[in-house]
Design a protein around this motif. Structure first.
Motif, short mmCIF file in Angstrom:
data_model
loop_
_atom_site.label_atom_id
_atom_site.label_comp_id
_atom_site.label_asym_id
_atom_site.label_seq_id
_atom_site.Cartn_x
_atom_site.Cartn_y
_atom_site.Cartn_z
N LYS A 83 -28.22 -43.22 28.19
CA LYS A 83 -28.89 -42.80 29.41
C LYS A 83 -28.81 -43.90 30.48
O LYS A 83 -28.57 -45.06 30.18
N VAL A 84 -29.00 -43.49 31.72
CA VAL A 84 -29.07 -44.44 32.82
C VAL A 84 -30.20 -45.43 32.54
O VAL A 84 -31.31 -45.03 32.18
N GLY A 85 -29.94 -46.70 32.68
CA GLY A 85 -30.94 -47.73 32.39
C GLY A 85 -30.73 -48.41 31.07
O GLY A 85 -31.32 -49.48 30.81
N THR A 86 -29.89 -47.82 30.21
CA THR A 86 -29.59 -48.46 28.92
C THR A 86 -28.91 -49.80 29.16
O THR A 86 -28.05 -49.92 30.02
N LYS A 87 -29.31 -50.81 28.40
CA LYS A 87 -28.77 -52.16 28.61
C LYS A 87 -27.84 -52.53 27.47
O LYS A 87 -28.10 -52.22 26.31
N TYR A 88 -26.75 -53.22 27.83
CA TYR A 88 -25.78 -53.72 26.86
C TYR A 88 -25.54 -55.20 27.12
O TYR A 88 -25.66 -55.68 28.25
#
Length: 409
Positions: A275-280
């Motif tokens: 989803k939008v906002g997921t951090k990697y």
């Protein structure tokens, strides 16, 4: 205009003449129709001199081409013995480099008492692209002793550079191109393999932790398509960098339940992608998803690196994401970084993305997508005063305006 033309023609003609004793010329020089005080005189050979016979030449003005004197004699060149045959460390014969005449060497001094005051180098040969050369032997011309034997000079090989294209390659047929050696001029024809120009692809089936995904690519030239398999997603979505002491945590993409396995091909892509906002975290740098399955923002730089590259794309769990933004404070208080390379897909740099970076000296921008609306000099706040922004020649004029006040090269 006529005077200029006459000078130009005469200059070209004179440049092709032989001005040394070794280059005979058989074409007569044309006389110019303008005034000239003949400040530069050259020889124009009508007969080539040899080692034993005189040659003849005319004196001409190298500026206007007027013949000043004709039929002058140029004395024979004499033999030039720069080659030799040796035997048991002594010179046996001397050879003329021009005519090949061989004479027996007769020493004038005894080797034991000779001080070797007159030493010359013989048999020297420069290497070319395919053949080895020779450094030459140092011999004494008084007693004939070989003072120092020469050594082999290894040939360098051809240095081919790309020349003109004979036939353009297509998606299905090979092309051909000339390559020229920059050293000797030899040319060869090289085949250019046929190749499609694939677009960046579209995910047609998103991967999950239990099933592989699919991505379809289309050739932008002929419309051909190909499909690649995307690897299954790992249990965690974070990819720690080499310099991370602890892996960061992030939201895990949704995974279909047991009842969904049979209909995995029908799973909507939006439900399986992050989803939008997921951090990697990739390579020690942090990214935030801004468009599910397609785009991310470079949100935080690795604080331990002196040189950081913001790539065009990153790949997480088999899914490729374009890096299209550099977020605000991405480099805040980064006192380690000295050089940053911004990738080709970046279309926006937030204000104060580079905030309080006292040691940053070089920023290379590969992207050509920035505009006055998506970037400005406010992107760089409290940075090194000597910082230089390097851009492509195509973008220099535009980016100099966007980053006014900074050195843009």
């Amino acid at each position: 205009m006529r005077r200029f033309f006459n000078k130009l023609v005469t200059g070209v003609m004179v440049a092709t003449m032989a001005f040394t004793a070794l280059a005979p010329v058989t074409t007569m020089a044309a006389e110019a129709s303008f005034d000239c005080d003949h400040p530069a005189i050259s020889r124009y050979f009508t007969k080539e001199p040899t080692c034993t016979e005189d040659g003849t030449y005319d004196k001409i003005c190298s500026i206007c081409g007027v013949t000043l004197e004709k039929g002058l004699t140029y004395k024979a060149l004499g033999h030039s013995y720069t080659e030799a045959t040796t035997e048991n460390g002594k010179v046996k014969n001397l050879l003329c480099e021009r005519c090949g005449k061989s004479i027996d060497f007769t020493p004038t001094k005894d080797e034991k008492s000779c001080k070797h005051d007159n030493v010359i180098t013989v048999n020297a040969k420069n290497p070319d692209c395919e053949n080895d050369g020779y450094s030459g032997d140092e011999i004494c011309t008084d007693c004939g002793k070989v003072i120092t034997a020469g050594s082999t000079l290894t040939h360098t090989g051809h240095n081919f550079i790309k020349g003109s294209i004979i036939e353009e390659e297509t998606c299905t047929t090979d092309g051909k191109c000339y390559y020229y050696c920059d050293n000797c001029g030899e040319k060869k024809i090289v085949t250019i393999p046929a190749s499609h120009k694939w677009n960046e692809g579209t995910i047609t089936l998103a991967p999950t932790t239990t099933t592989e995904g699919k991505k379809e690519f289309k050739c932008t030239v002929c419309g051909a398509t190909k499909t690649e398999t995307l690897a299954k997603l790992s249990t965690g979505t974070t990819i720690p960098g080499k310099d991370d002491k602890k892996p960061s945590t992030s939201t895990t993409p949704s995974t279909p339940g047991k009842d969904d396995k049979k209909d995995s091909d029908a799973i909507p892509i939006k439900e399986t992608l992050s989803k939008v906002g997921t951090k990697y975290t990739v390579g020690g740098n942090k990214y935030t998803v801004t468009k599910a399955g397609e785009e991310v923002r470079f949100s935080k730089a690795n604080a331990k690196k002196k040189s950081i590259t913001i790539p065009a794309t990153i790949k997480v769990g088999g899914v490729s994401y374009k890096v299209t933004e550099v977020g605000a404070n991405a480099f805040k208080n980064n006192k380690k970084v000295k050089k940053v390379v911004i990738g080709a897909n970046v279309s926006k740099i937030a204000e104060k993305a580079f905030n309080k970076c006292p040691n940053i000296k070089t920023v290379v921008i590969k992207s050509t997508k920035l505009t006055k609306k998506t970037a400005s000099k406010k992107c760089f706040s409290k940075v090194n005063k000597k910082m230089v922004i390097k851009v492509s020649k195509k973008s220099k004029k535009t980016y100099a305006k966007i980053f006014k006040g900074f050195k843009v090269r």
